[in-house]
Design a protein around this motif. Structure first.
Motif, PDB file in Angstrom:
ATOM      1  N   LEU A 104       0.860  -1.178   0.000  1.00  0.00           N
ATOM      2  CA  LEU A 104       0.000   0.000   0.000  1.00  0.00           C
ATOM      3  C   LEU A 104       0.898   1.230   0.000  1.00  0.00           C
ATOM      4  N   MET A 151      -2.778   0.580  -4.258  1.00  0.00           N
ATOM      5  CA  MET A 151      -2.611  -0.767  -3.712  1.00  0.00           C
ATOM      6  C   MET A 151      -2.040  -1.639  -4.832  1.00  0.00           C
ATOM      7  N   ARG A 162      -4.032  -0.881  -8.195  1.00  0.00           N
ATOM      8  CA  ARG A 162      -5.366  -0.285  -8.074  1.00  0.00           C
ATOM      9  C   ARG A 162      -5.236   1.107  -7.463  1.00  0.00           C
ATOM     10  N   GLU A 164      -6.306   4.068  -5.331  1.00  0.00           N
ATOM     11  CA  GLU A 164      -7.127   4.198  -4.132  1.00  0.00           C
ATOM     12  C   GLU A 164      -7.528   5.662  -3.900  1.00  0.00           C
ATOM     13  N   LYS A 166      -7.594   7.549  -1.122  1.00  0.00           N
ATOM     14  CA  LYS A 166      -8.514   7.664   0.016  1.00  0.00           C
ATOM     15  C   LYS A 166      -7.836   8.502   1.088  1.00  0.00           C
ATOM     16  N   TYR A 179      -7.181  -0.752   5.983  1.00  0.00           N
ATOM     17  CA  TYR A 179      -6.788  -1.835   5.076  1.00  0.00           C
ATOM     18  C   TYR A 179      -6.463  -3.140   5.789  1.00  0.00           C
TER      19      TYR A 179
END
Length: 195
Positions: A104, A151, A162, A164, A166, A179
Motif C-alpha cells: 500500500l 494498492m 489499483r 485508491e 482515500k 486496510y
C-alpha cells in the motif's frame, strides 16, 4: 513529488528570484488554517505484506528506509522535507514479485499541519514496461493528514495496481485499520533539520 499551490501563497514571485536566485532552494511558506506560517513536509510510505506473512512499513519517519535486495524488497530514496522537484522515490524489486503479497503506497503529512489542499502532490508510477502513470492528489480534503494512493497486489503471480486515493484524518495507524494490516504503531519524530 509536491509543491505548494502558488494561488494559495500569493502567486509566483519571478522578479525576486532574479535578484535572489538562491531562494529557489528555500522551502516555500504556506498560510495554514490557524493563520500561522508553516512549511508542509509530505512523506511517501509503503506498507508491505510478504507471502511469508511478514508485515511492516517503509517510511522516512523512524528511518525505516527498507531494503531492495532483501525483505521487504522495497526501498525509499530518502526524505525530501522541502518539496524538491525530485521528491521521494520508493523502489520495488520486481525480481522478488513472488515474495510480495501486497503493498500500500501512501502519503502523510509529517508536521501535523493538515494542508493537503494547499499542495500539488503527484505520485508517479514507472512500471517495468508501459508508460508511466501519474496520480494527482488534487481532491480538496483540508483536514486530511494521510492518503492511501495505490494498492499493489500479487494475484497468482501477476501484480495488479489499483488506484485508491482515500484521504483519512489520522495517520498511518488509521490507514492500517482501513486496510487491515494489523501493525502496532507508536509516535515517531524526525531529527531537526537546519534551514
Amino acid at each position: 513529488s509536491w509543491r505548494m499551490r502558488t494561488s494559495d501563497i500569493g502567486g509566483p514571485q519571478r522578479e525576486s528570484l532574479l535578484r535572489h536566485p538562491f531562494r529557489t532552494f528555500k522551502p516555500e511558506v504556506v498560510q495554514a488554517h490557524t493563520q500561522s506560517m508553516v512549511n508542509v513536509d509530505l512523506d511517501l510510505g509503503v506498507m508491505y505484506e510478504l507471502t511469508d506473512g511478514t508485515k511492516g512499513v517503509v517510511q522516512p519517519l523512524g528511518g525505516f528506509l527498507g531494503e531492495l535486495n532483501g525483505p521487504p524488497f522495497v526501498k525509499l530514496s530518502g526524505d525530501d522535507r522541502f518539496g524538491s522537484g525530485s521528491g521521494e522515490t520508493a523502489f520495488v524489486n520486481l525480481d522478488h514479485r513472488d515474495d510480495i503479497k501486497r503493498l500500500l503506497v501512501f502519503v502523510y503529512i509529517y508536521d501535523q499541519t493538515p494542508a493537503f489542499d494547499r499542495t500539488h502532490a503527484i505520485i508517479t508510477l514507472y512500471p517495468s514496461n508501459g508508460p508511466r502513470i501519474e496520480i494527482g492528489l488534487d481532491e480538496r480534503h483540508p483536514q486530511a493528514r494521510s492518503c492511501a494512493v495505490v494498492m499493489i497486489e500479487n494475484n497468482k503471480g501477476e501484480l495488479t495496481v489499483r488506484r485508491e486515493v482515500k484521504f483519512v484524518y489520522g495517520f498511518q495507524a488509521e490507514l492500517d485499520r482501513l486496510y487491515g494490516w494489523g501493525l502496532q504503531w507508536g509516535r515517531g519524530y524526525k531529527s531537526k533539520v537546519e534551514r
